[in-house]
Scaffold this motif. Structure first.
Motif, PDB file in Angstrom:
ATOM      1  N   LYS A   1      38.109  35.914  26.661  1.00  0.00           N
ATOM      2  CA  LYS A   1      37.837  37.151  27.388  1.00  0.00           C
ATOM      3  C   LYS A   1      36.775  36.882  28.445  1.00  0.00           C
ATOM      4  CE  LYS A   1      38.933  40.127  23.427  1.00  0.00           C
ATOM      5  NZ  LYS A   1      38.429  41.178  22.508  1.00  0.00           N
ATOM      6  N   HIS A   2      36.711  37.783  29.414  1.00  0.00           N
ATOM      7  CA  HIS A   2      35.696  37.680  30.472  1.00  0.00           C
ATOM      8  C   HIS A   2      34.288  37.662  29.877  1.00  0.00           C
ATOM      9  CE1 HIS A   2      37.872  38.147  34.269  1.00  0.00           C
ATOM     10  NE2 HIS A   2      38.674  38.990  33.645  1.00  0.00           N
ATOM     11  N   ASN A   3      33.442  36.866  30.487  1.00  0.00           N
ATOM     12  CA  ASN A   3      32.008  37.098  30.357  1.00  0.00           C
ATOM     13  C   ASN A   3      31.390  36.780  31.718  1.00  0.00           C
ATOM     14  OD1 ASN A   3      31.249  34.399  30.670  1.00  0.00           O
ATOM     15  ND2 ASN A   3      31.099  34.006  28.483  1.00  0.00           N
ATOM     16  N   LYS A   4      30.092  36.662  31.792  1.00  0.00           N
ATOM     17  CA  LYS A   4      29.423  36.543  33.090  1.00  0.00           C
ATOM     18  C   LYS A   4      29.951  35.383  33.924  1.00  0.00           C
ATOM     19  CE  LYS A   4      25.254  34.933  33.308  1.00  0.00           C
ATOM     20  NZ  LYS A   4      23.791  34.741  33.241  1.00  0.00           N
ATOM     21  N   ASN A   5      30.130  34.240  33.289  1.00  0.00           N
ATOM     22  CA  ASN A   5      30.527  33.041  34.033  1.00  0.00           C
ATOM     23  C   ASN A   5      31.915  32.524  33.660  1.00  0.00           C
ATOM     24  OD1 ASN A   5      28.188  32.812  35.606  1.00  0.00           O
ATOM     25  ND2 ASN A   5      27.076  31.798  33.946  1.00  0.00           N
ATOM     26  N   ILE A   6      32.676  33.295  32.918  1.00  0.00           N
ATOM     27  CA  ILE A   6      34.053  32.905  32.568  1.00  0.00           C
ATOM     28  C   ILE A   6      34.991  34.005  33.033  1.00  0.00           C
ATOM     29  CG2 ILE A   6      35.673  32.330  30.733  1.00  0.00           C
ATOM     30  CD1 ILE A   6      33.346  31.310  29.079  1.00  0.00           C
ATOM     31  N   ILE A   7      35.914  33.653  33.886  1.00  0.00           N
ATOM     32  CA  ILE A   7      36.840  34.626  34.468  1.00  0.00           C
ATOM     33  C   ILE A   7      38.264  34.304  34.033  1.00  0.00           C
ATOM     34  CG2 ILE A   7      37.812  35.513  36.625  1.00  0.00           C
ATOM     35  CD1 ILE A   7      35.143  34.847  37.956  1.00  0.00           C
ATOM     36  N   ILE A   8      38.928  35.301  33.494  1.00  0.00           N
ATOM     37  CA  ILE A   8      40.345  35.181  33.144  1.00  0.00           C
ATOM     38  C   ILE A   8      41.129  35.951  34.198  1.00  0.00           C
ATOM     39  CG2 ILE A   8      42.080  35.437  31.351  1.00  0.00           C
ATOM     40  CD1 ILE A   8      39.680  33.742  30.512  1.00  0.00           C
ATOM     41  N   PRO A   9      41.767  35.263  35.139  1.00  0.00           N
ATOM     42  CA  PRO A   9      42.426  35.975  36.243  1.00  0.00           C
ATOM     43  C   PRO A   9      43.686  36.683  35.788  1.00  0.00           C
ATOM     44  CG  PRO A   9      42.921  33.646  36.376  1.00  0.00           C
ATOM     45  CD  PRO A   9      41.932  33.802  35.248  1.00  0.00           C
ATOM     46  N   ASP A  10      44.046  37.733  36.510  1.00  0.00           N
ATOM     47  CA  ASP A  10      45.310  38.413  36.246  1.00  0.00           C
ATOM     48  C   ASP A  10      46.471  37.476  36.548  1.00  0.00           C
ATOM     49  OD1 ASP A  10      43.962  40.717  35.594  1.00  0.00           O
ATOM     50  OD2 ASP A  10      44.082  41.558  37.629  1.00  0.00           O
ATOM     51  N   ASP A  11      47.571  37.682  35.833  1.00  0.00           N
ATOM     52  CA  ASP A  11      48.752  36.845  36.050  1.00  0.00           C
ATOM     53  C   ASP A  11      49.287  36.982  37.469  1.00  0.00           C
ATOM     54  OD1 ASP A  11      48.664  35.881  33.482  1.00  0.00           O
ATOM     55  OD2 ASP A  11      50.024  37.406  32.677  1.00  0.00           O
ATOM     56  N   GLU A  12      49.019  38.119  38.091  1.00  0.00           N
ATOM     57  CA  GLU A  12      49.544  38.353  39.438  1.00  0.00           C
ATOM     58  C   GLU A  12      48.859  37.485  40.490  1.00  0.00           C
ATOM     59  OE1 GLU A  12      49.519  42.420  40.540  1.00  0.00           O
ATOM     60  OE2 GLU A  12      50.879  43.060  38.937  1.00  0.00           O
ATOM     61  N   LEU A  13      47.676  36.984  40.180  1.00  0.00           N
ATOM     62  CA  LEU A  13      46.960  36.159  41.155  1.00  0.00           C
ATOM     63  C   LEU A  13      47.522  34.738  41.108  1.00  0.00           C
ATOM     64  CD1 LEU A  13      44.722  36.305  43.247  1.00  0.00           C
ATOM     65  CD2 LEU A  13      43.109  35.601  41.477  1.00  0.00           C
ATOM     66  N   GLU A  14      48.113  34.321  42.213  1.00  0.00           N
ATOM     67  CA  GLU A  14      48.769  33.017  42.289  1.00  0.00           C
ATOM     68  C   GLU A  14      47.798  31.874  42.022  1.00  0.00           C
ATOM     69  OE1 GLU A  14      51.751  30.803  43.869  1.00  0.00           O
ATOM     70  OE2 GLU A  14      52.073  31.936  42.039  1.00  0.00           O
ATOM     71  N   THR A  15      48.279  30.862  41.315  1.00  0.00           N
ATOM     72  CA  THR A  15      47.458  29.694  41.015  1.00  0.00           C
ATOM     73  C   THR A  15      46.947  29.034  42.289  1.00  0.00           C
ATOM     74  OG1 THR A  15      48.715  29.317  38.979  1.00  0.00           O
ATOM     75  CG2 THR A  15      47.427  27.469  39.839  1.00  0.00           C
ATOM     76  N   GLN A  16      47.765  29.045  43.350  1.00  0.00           N
ATOM     77  CA  GLN A  16      47.333  28.412  44.597  1.00  0.00           C
ATOM     78  C   GLN A  16      46.072  29.069  45.152  1.00  0.00           C
ATOM     79  OE1 GLN A  16      49.614  26.198  43.510  1.00  0.00           O
ATOM     80  NE2 GLN A  16      49.421  25.481  45.606  1.00  0.00           N
ATOM     81  N   SER A  17      45.939  30.374  44.978  1.00  0.00           N
ATOM     82  CA  SER A  17      44.733  31.067  45.440  1.00  0.00           C
ATOM     83  C   SER A  17      43.514  30.569  44.680  1.00  0.00           C
ATOM     84  CB  SER A  17      44.886  32.577  45.255  1.00  0.00           C
ATOM     85  OG  SER A  17      45.933  33.082  46.053  1.00  0.00           O
ATOM     86  N   LEU A  18      43.703  30.270  43.401  1.00  0.00           N
ATOM     87  CA  LEU A  18      42.596  29.770  42.585  1.00  0.00           C
ATOM     88  C   LEU A  18      42.222  28.342  42.983  1.00  0.00           C
ATOM     89  CD1 LEU A  18      43.797  31.106  39.110  1.00  0.00           C
ATOM     90  CD2 LEU A  18      42.324  32.245  40.794  1.00  0.00           C
ATOM     91  N   ILE A  19      43.245  27.537  43.276  1.00  0.00           N
ATOM     92  CA  ILE A  19      42.986  26.168  43.729  1.00  0.00           C
ATOM     93  C   ILE A  19      42.192  26.196  45.032  1.00  0.00           C
ATOM     94  CG2 ILE A  19      44.054  24.035  44.560  1.00  0.00           C
ATOM     95  CD1 ILE A  19      46.433  24.630  42.743  1.00  0.00           C
TER      96      ILE A  19
END
Length: 729
Positions: free
Chosen positions: A606-624
């Motif tokens: 789950k989310h905490n201050k420094n750990i982000i679980i992105p929504d499935d809709e957000l493309e992996t390429q955007s994260l890269i």
């Protein structure tokens, strides 16, 4: 001179095929010394002239051409070949078959690495009109080695081929293993003995041997004579004389094989008046060898009647007639399957479903009678998802006003005018009438390919983990025996396959057994998007804002991949996962960790201050795109990051277990191992000292091999040019 291996090729009236057979040896990637021994068995066509001409045209090859003085059959020729062979290993190649170029390289390497008595590779049929057709589902192909009594698993094979194996010549000579001479089906006894005496057999999962379906072969001709009947009886008798297995179960498996082959050969290759008497003689030979032996517990009663000799002894004639009746009516295996698996309720239910779906199927079939629509392209998406290469190439191509483009998905991010609901009638119509169909993963076999349409497979990554034919895929194949057979049927529909680098193209060629000339080494659209936006500060800031990432934070992207050993498992083994909370505490506030779990994984953080679980809709390429470093394991995502110079580490704690389940490519393992980390303390230390201790030299070497150069042509444009070329034909 001694050779690494000797290739023994018996020939008899194979003028149509021998040139391709010999050429498949001359193009081998194997760097060792090869000796070719061609033994002609009194051919009456142009075979001899073709072989002699090939020898003249290829003086660099060591070819020993022997002509037998009289026709003595294939077994005699093969035995002669072994007696004159100077190679450490021998390989039997039929004069109408041929090989994949990497065959000897892979087989020899396995034999030498493990000290095998022989190494077996997978095989595929070859039809002139259809090309390669993969049908094999032998369970021992799921393994890497057969040791001790395990070698008798070879008795479970659907076909007792002797040709798709590299034998240690000393093993054959020491055990005096020879082919039968003077008759056909001479390989029965040879196959039985090599399985019986071997203590270590290597397995190469790739279908390297191509068995040509040849209507002119010895086994397909002379069906009006007693040649097949006489040879079969001699072959069975000689085989049983040499049969002395290490396990009781071997009797059942070998007897089953001999009976099945007898029924098949008598039905197709023998005059009708000899069928019953020949079957009776074969069963008598089996009775005389051994009547009582172990029968598998899960075998239905009909198998007991067929394979327990004590029943045959008392009611021999009636049982033979009964078995023959079953065989002629429905092929014995089909009847046994029905008796074992199908209850009337289920049977009736299936019939009902067929009746209900009859009109629907009729409608679908009618679409294939409609004319194809001009300049129409159907994207199947990434398993119907608006993601990956499909998404980015679709986004680029949809700007074309002259094309009719459709995307199969329920994702509302695809504009309605392009969106097609999966498996709807509208979908089937578009599938049947589109000029081009573009996929990015496996396509269901129920989706028929329209004659005249072109299918393009974008695939979804440069493989680090072994792929398809390069792997035994133990867990998947063990669950579904027809897994590879069905997937190869899908591959056979592909006209083009996309790769992201020269090395990636080489891997895909072998893994899918795909024509290299049809692999488009253009680069991936999703990677092109990264290159195009690497300096797009506005876009990067927008993505960071969406994820609430502070400006002063570095971004660590953790993307683990799926494990084969969790396939169909109720209790997932997630011990391989990085302990993200532990790493976050060790890193302090320098990094934000984005944890992108695999779509087939388990949501565990789950989310905490420094750990982000992105929504499935957000493309992996955007994260890269916004990442400062990527942490993965066996995922191809690291190669996407290479294109925009993002460093990576591979968090791997289950290498041996993963190797047993699927494995990774050895050459990539060697180059990537400098980036392996197996605990959070080490990973934290490396990340905090990345600028001083990162292996940048090795990183640049890897980038040069597995990533497209930034200055190379645009992947979008190259793919678009191919689309234009196809549509103009």
């Amino acid at each position: 001179m001694n050779y690494d291996l000797s290739v023994i090729i018996p020939t008899y009236n194979v003028e149509r095929y021998i040139l391709k057979t010999l050429s498949s040896i001359s193009t081998q990637t194997f760097k060792g010394n090869i000796e070719i021994i061609v033994i002609d068995d009194c051919s009456t066509d142009g075979t001899v002239e073709i072989v002699k001409d090939f020898i003249k045209q290829n003086p660099q090859l060591e070819i020993n051409f022997i002509q037998q003085e009289k026709n003595m059959r294939q077994g005699t020729a093969r035995n002669l070949g072994v007696s004159v062979a100077k190679g450490k290993y021998v390989f039997f190649l039929d004069g109408d078959d041929f090989l994949d170029p990497t065959s000897f390289e892979k087989l020899f390497k396995k034999a030498e690495e493990f000290g095998c008595d022989f190494v077996i590779c997978d095989w595929t049929y070859y039809y002139e009109e259809k090309g390669l057709v993969y049908v094999n589902n032998d369970e021992f192909m799921f393994k890497d080695l057969l040791i001790g009594k395990e070698t008798e698993l070879l008795y479970n094979a659907e076909t007792y081929f002797t040709v798709n194996k590299l034998y240690n010549k000393e093993f054959l000579l020491k055990n005096n293993i020879k082919f039968g001479e003077g008759y056909i089906y001479e390989d029965f006894e040879f196959y039985i003995e090599v399985a019986q005496y071997a203590n270590k057999v290597g397995v190469v999962q790739n279908p390297l041997y191509r068995v040509r379906v040849n209507e002119y072969s010895t086994t397909k001709t002379n069906t009006n004579s007693t040649l097949h009947v006489d040879s079969l009886l001699i072959a069975v008798e000689n085989t049983l004389k040499k049969f002395n297995p290490r396990s009781e179960m071997a009797y059942y498996n070998v007897y089953k094989y001999l009976i099945k082959k007898t029924l098949t050969y008598l039905d197709r290759r023998a005059p009708k008046k000899y069928r019953k008497s020949t079957l009776r003689k074969v069963l008598e030979l089996l009775n005389d060898k051994k009547k009582d032996y172990e029968v598998p517990k899960n075998v239905v009663p009909l198998y007991h009647f067929l394979f327990r000799r004590k029943y045959i002894q008392n009611t021999k004639v009636n049982l033979i007639l009964f078995v023959w009746f079953l065989y002629k009516k429905g092929k014995l295996n089909a009847i046994l399957n029905i008796a074992k698996k199908i209850k009337w309720k289920v049977f009736n239910s299936k019939i009902g479903k067929k009746v209900i779906n009859k009109r629907r199927q009729s409608k679908i079939n009618s679409f294939y009678q409609q004319p194809m629509k001009n300049k129409s392209i159907l994207f199947l998406g990434f398993d119907y998802r608006y993601a990956g290469n499909s998404k980015y190439f679709f986004d680029y191509l949809k700007e074309r006003k002259d094309l009719n483009i459709y995307f199969v998905t329920t994702d509302e991010n695809v504009p309605k005018k392009y969106r097609i609901t999966p498996r709807s009638m509208n979908f089937y119509e578009k599938l049947a009438t589109s000029n081009i169909v573009i996929a990015e993963s496996w396509v269901p076999l129920a989706f028929n390919k329209r004659e005249g349409s072109t299918w393009i497979q974008l695939w979804h990554g440069t493989p680090f983990k072994k792929l398809f034919f390069d792997s035994h895929e133990f867990y998947i194949s063990n669950f579904n025996k027809n897994h590879k057979r069905n997937k190869q049927r899908d591959i056979s529909k592909w006209d083009y396959l996309l790769a992201d680098s020269t090395s990636g193209a080489e891997k895909l060629e072998l893994a899918f057994d795909f024509d290299r000339d049809s692999i488009m080494n253009y680069g991936y659209p999703r990677v092109q998007w990264l290159k195009d936006n690497v300096n797009n500060t506005e876009l990067k800031n927008s993505i960071r804002k969406t994820l609430n990432i502070p400006e002063n934070k570095k971004v660590l992207l953790y993307v683990p991949t799926w494990r084969d050993y969790n396939y169909k498992s109720k209790n997932l083994d997630l011990s391989y996962l990085l302990k993200v909370e532990d790493l976050e505490q060790k890193l302090g506030d320098e990094y934000v960790i984005i944890y992108k779990e695999h779509s087939m994984g388990s949501k565990s953080y789950k989310h905490n201050k420094n750990i982000i679980i992105p929504d499935d809709e957000l493309e992996t390429q955007s994260l890269i795109l916004i990442s400062d470093v990527i942490i993965s394991d066996y995922s191809s995502i690291i190669f996407d990051g290479l294109a925009i110079d993002i460093p990576f580490y591979l968090y791997i704690t289950d290498f041996e277990k993963y190797a047993d389940a699927r494995g990774v490519y050895e050459d990539m393992h060697e180059k990537l191992s400098d980036f392996y980390v197996n605990n959070e303390d080490e990973l934290s230390f490396k990340l905090q000292n990345i600028e001083k201790q990162y292996p940048f030299g090795r990183y640049e070497e890897i980038k040069g091999i597995y990533s497209m150069n930034k200055n190379e042509k645009n992947a979008y444009i190259l793919l678009e040019n191919k689309i234009n070329e196809i549509l103009e034909k």
